[in-house]
Design a protein around this motif. Structure first.
Motif, short mmCIF file in Angstrom:
data_model
loop_
_atom_site.label_atom_id
_atom_site.label_comp_id
_atom_site.label_asym_id
_atom_site.label_seq_id
_atom_site.Cartn_x
_atom_site.Cartn_y
_atom_site.Cartn_z
N LEU A 190 -7.74 7.84 1.44
CA LEU A 190 -6.63 8.43 0.30
C LEU A 190 -5.48 9.06 1.01
CD1 LEU A 190 -8.85 9.54 -2.79
CD2 LEU A 190 -7.32 7.34 -2.53
N GLY A 191 -6.06 9.69 2.09
CA GLY A 191 -5.24 10.42 2.88
C GLY A 191 -4.20 9.80 3.64
N SER A 192 -4.71 8.67 4.36
CA SER A 192 -3.90 7.56 5.00
C SER A 192 -2.99 6.75 4.11
CB SER A 192 -5.18 6.65 6.02
OG SER A 192 -5.62 7.52 6.89
N ILE A 193 -3.53 6.46 2.97
CA ILE A 193 -2.51 5.55 2.05
C ILE A 193 -1.52 6.60 1.55
CG2 ILE A 193 -2.48 4.59 0.04
CD1 ILE A 193 -5.42 3.50 0.28
N SER A 194 -1.85 7.84 1.36
CA SER A 194 -0.75 8.75 1.12
C SER A 194 0.51 8.87 2.06
CB SER A 194 -1.11 10.24 0.95
OG SER A 194 -1.97 10.32 -0.43
N GLN A 195 0.04 8.69 3.40
CA GLN A 195 0.80 8.89 4.40
C GLN A 195 1.80 7.58 4.57
OE1 GLN A 195 -2.28 10.22 7.31
NE2 GLN A 195 -0.75 11.34 8.23
N LYS B 227 -1.11 -1.04 10.69
CA LYS B 227 -2.08 -2.10 10.19
C LYS B 227 -2.52 -1.92 8.56
CE LYS B 227 -5.51 -3.23 12.98
NZ LYS B 227 -6.63 -2.87 13.80
N LEU B 228 -2.92 -0.60 8.37
CA LEU B 228 -3.23 -0.37 7.15
C LEU B 228 -2.05 -0.64 6.13
CD1 LEU B 228 -5.15 1.09 5.08
CD2 LEU B 228 -3.99 3.21 5.47
N ASP B 229 -0.83 -0.43 6.38
CA ASP B 229 0.24 -0.73 5.52
C ASP B 229 0.55 -2.16 5.23
OD1 ASP B 229 2.98 -0.06 4.34
OD2 ASP B 229 3.65 -1.36 5.78
N LEU B 230 0.22 -2.88 6.37
CA LEU B 230 0.18 -4.33 6.22
C LEU B 230 -1.11 -4.91 5.47
CD1 LEU B 230 1.86 -6.78 7.37
CD2 LEU B 230 -0.01 -6.89 9.18
N ALA B 231 -2.05 -4.26 5.63
CA ALA B 231 -3.44 -4.85 4.97
C ALA B 231 -3.10 -4.53 3.39
CB ALA B 231 -4.61 -3.92 5.53
N CYS B 232 -2.59 -3.45 3.29
CA CYS B 232 -2.55 -3.24 1.64
C CYS B 232 -1.11 -3.96 1.15
CB CYS B 232 -2.07 -1.67 1.29
SG CYS B 232 -3.45 -0.56 1.93
N LYS B 233 -0.37 -4.29 1.94
CA LYS B 233 0.82 -5.08 1.49
C LYS B 233 0.63 -6.61 1.20
CE LYS B 233 4.18 -4.36 4.05
NZ LYS B 233 5.31 -3.50 4.63
N GLU C 18 -8.10 -13.82 9.41
CA GLU C 18 -6.90 -12.90 9.46
C GLU C 18 -7.28 -11.64 8.55
OE1 GLU C 18 -3.83 -15.35 8.27
OE2 GLU C 18 -3.94 -16.59 9.81
N ILE C 19 -8.28 -11.80 7.82
CA ILE C 19 -8.63 -10.50 6.80
C ILE C 19 -8.53 -9.07 7.79
CG2 ILE C 19 -10.13 -9.33 5.46
CD1 ILE C 19 -11.22 -11.93 4.37
N PRO C 20 -7.67 -8.34 7.76
CA PRO C 20 -7.54 -7.13 8.43
C PRO C 20 -8.41 -6.24 8.71
CG PRO C 20 -5.72 -7.27 6.81
CD PRO C 20 -6.78 -8.07 6.64
N ILE C 21 -9.05 -5.84 9.95
CA ILE C 21 -9.81 -4.96 10.31
C ILE C 21 -9.46 -3.60 10.93
CG2 ILE C 21 -12.03 -4.58 11.95
CD1 ILE C 21 -12.21 -7.85 11.99
N ILE C 22 -9.63 -2.43 10.16
CA ILE C 22 -9.32 -1.17 10.43
C ILE C 22 -10.21 -0.22 11.18
CG2 ILE C 22 -8.17 0.92 9.40
CD1 ILE C 22 -6.31 -1.45 8.99
N VAL D 284 -12.81 -2.59 1.96
CA VAL D 284 -12.00 -1.77 1.15
C VAL D 284 -11.00 -2.75 0.45
CG1 VAL D 284 -10.78 0.36 0.89
CG2 VAL D 284 -12.62 0.14 2.72
N ASN D 285 -10.92 -2.41 -1.05
CA ASN D 285 -9.77 -3.03 -1.47
C ASN D 285 -9.03 -2.18 -2.29
OD1 ASN D 285 -12.31 -3.60 -3.60
ND2 ASN D 285 -10.43 -3.65 -4.77
N VAL D 286 -7.70 -2.50 -2.34
CA VAL D 286 -6.63 -1.46 -3.24
C VAL D 286 -7.08 -1.89 -4.69
CG1 VAL D 286 -4.29 -1.46 -3.78
CG2 VAL D 286 -4.79 -1.62 -1.53
#
Length: 348
Positions: free
Chosen positions: A177-182, A64-70, A45-49, A260-262
């Motif tokens: 970083l740009g995508s996480i900003s969004q 998907k990125l939002d869910l992965a970081c959350k 289940e570890i997300p793949i982006i 990648v990790n937060v």
């Protein structure tokens, strides 16, 4: 600061069955999270982006990125566009470096006041349990931050391999970083504004095999003090574990993918919406493992605190911290779970 500590690789070469007491990890079985098997549902289940889709701003990939970081604080990135020869060139050159005699590698040993060079990472206090690994730490960007006295001159081509690899990771880091900003509800260049000039630190870690791998840790449980960390794993050796739902979950390598990790800074900026997750590295009996971690970090003088649009006064969880002070404080002690992030919480 890193104290002088035994060289693990050389120790294993001399006597593969001897484990000094200073490396024996004392664990409370009741508190220790259970390790799950690689076949566990959690592993799958570890997300793949998909980096290409993310770079195009595709909404589904941003979600998907939002869910992965959350939910995870970790994800794997594929289709990133880094040529296989660049990745393999980095692996080949690093393997040759760690094959050098100890006296050759020791020419660039870490000093007590500079966290660059070759040695035992995070050996900060006398009497602490040491990690079963040796490390090469280098400041790569901005270019003027490089302390060339700690850059290896052998093997031939190692510097060039680091340069080629780090340039590509920088590109990926800036895009992430740009995508996480969004997904944090800001303009795409918002987080990059805190990273001018972008600071990038590179760590290659060598984990020798261990005759009793359950008695040591390659890298103690911790979260990263970075904004984000971008890691290249070996394709055929699993060693990275992340803490999820009270269990240690192995991150199975995907060939040519980045993990990648937060980092702690994203957790603080997001007021805890995104999590910097505890992780560790383990060893095995039969095979050495190398990992290649790049830490994207803010400038030392940047003030970090929850973004106003993500909090009101009653829901604010974190104090404002100066990044350089936070980082220096973390380097004074042993890696220890999420203990350092707790110091940034209001009321701590």
């Amino acid at each position: 600061m890193s104290l002088k500590a035994p060289n693990v690789q050389d120790m294993v070469r001399s006597d593969p069955f001897h484990i000094p007491d200073s490396f024996l990890a004392v664990r409370n079985e009741e508190d220790e999270p259970k390790s799950v098997d690689a076949s566990s549902d959690l592993c799958s289940e570890i997300p793949i982006i998909d980096f290409t889709l993310l770079s195009k701003g595709q909404k589904e990939e941003l979600n998907k990125l939002d869910l992965a970081c959350k939910e995870w604080g970790f994800f794997q990135v594929v289709n990133h566009g880094v040529e296989t020869q660049v990745l393999q060139g980095m692996k080949d050159a690093a393997a040759k470096f760690f094959d050098l005699p100890l006296e050759e590698k020791s020419k660039i040993s870490m000093s007590l006041d500079k966290f660059q060079g070759y040695g035992q990472a995070y050996a900060a206090a006398k009497g602490q349990t040491l990690d079963w690994s040796d490390t090469l730490f280098l400041s790569v960007y901005p270019s003027h931050s490089r302390n060339l006295e700690f850059w290896p001159t052998s093997p031939k081509g190692f510097k060039e391999a680091i340069e080629a690899y780090s340039t590509e990771v920088k590109r990926i880091g800036e895009e992430l970083l740009g995508s996480i900003s969004q997904i944090m509800g800001m303009e795409k260049d918002a987080l990059l504004g805190f990273h001018q000039e972008l600071v990038q630190v590179f760590r290659v870690t060598y984990y020798p095999p261990c005759s009793k791998p359950d008695k040591v840790l390659g890298l103690s449980p911790h979260s990263d003090t970075s904004t984000i960390t971008i890691l290249m794993q070996e394709d055929d050796v699993t060693g990275l574990h992340i803490r999820k739902e009270g269990k240690w979950v192995p991150v199975e390598p995907i060939p040519n993918a980045f993990v990648v990790n937060v980092g702690d800074m994203i957790e603080i900026w997001s007021n805890g919406k995104y999590k910097s997750i505890e992780h560790r590295a383990v060893t095995n009996k039969s095979k050495a493992r190398l990992s290649y971690a790049t830490f994207i970090i803010p400038r030392n003088d940047v003030e970090i605190g929850p973004f106003n649009h993500l909090v009101d006064q009653s829901s604010r969880k974190y104090k404002k911290v100066i990044y350089g002070e936070y980082l220096r404080s973390s380097l004074k002690g042993k890696l220890e779970g999420k203990s350092h992030t707790e110091t940034a919480k209001i009321g701590s």
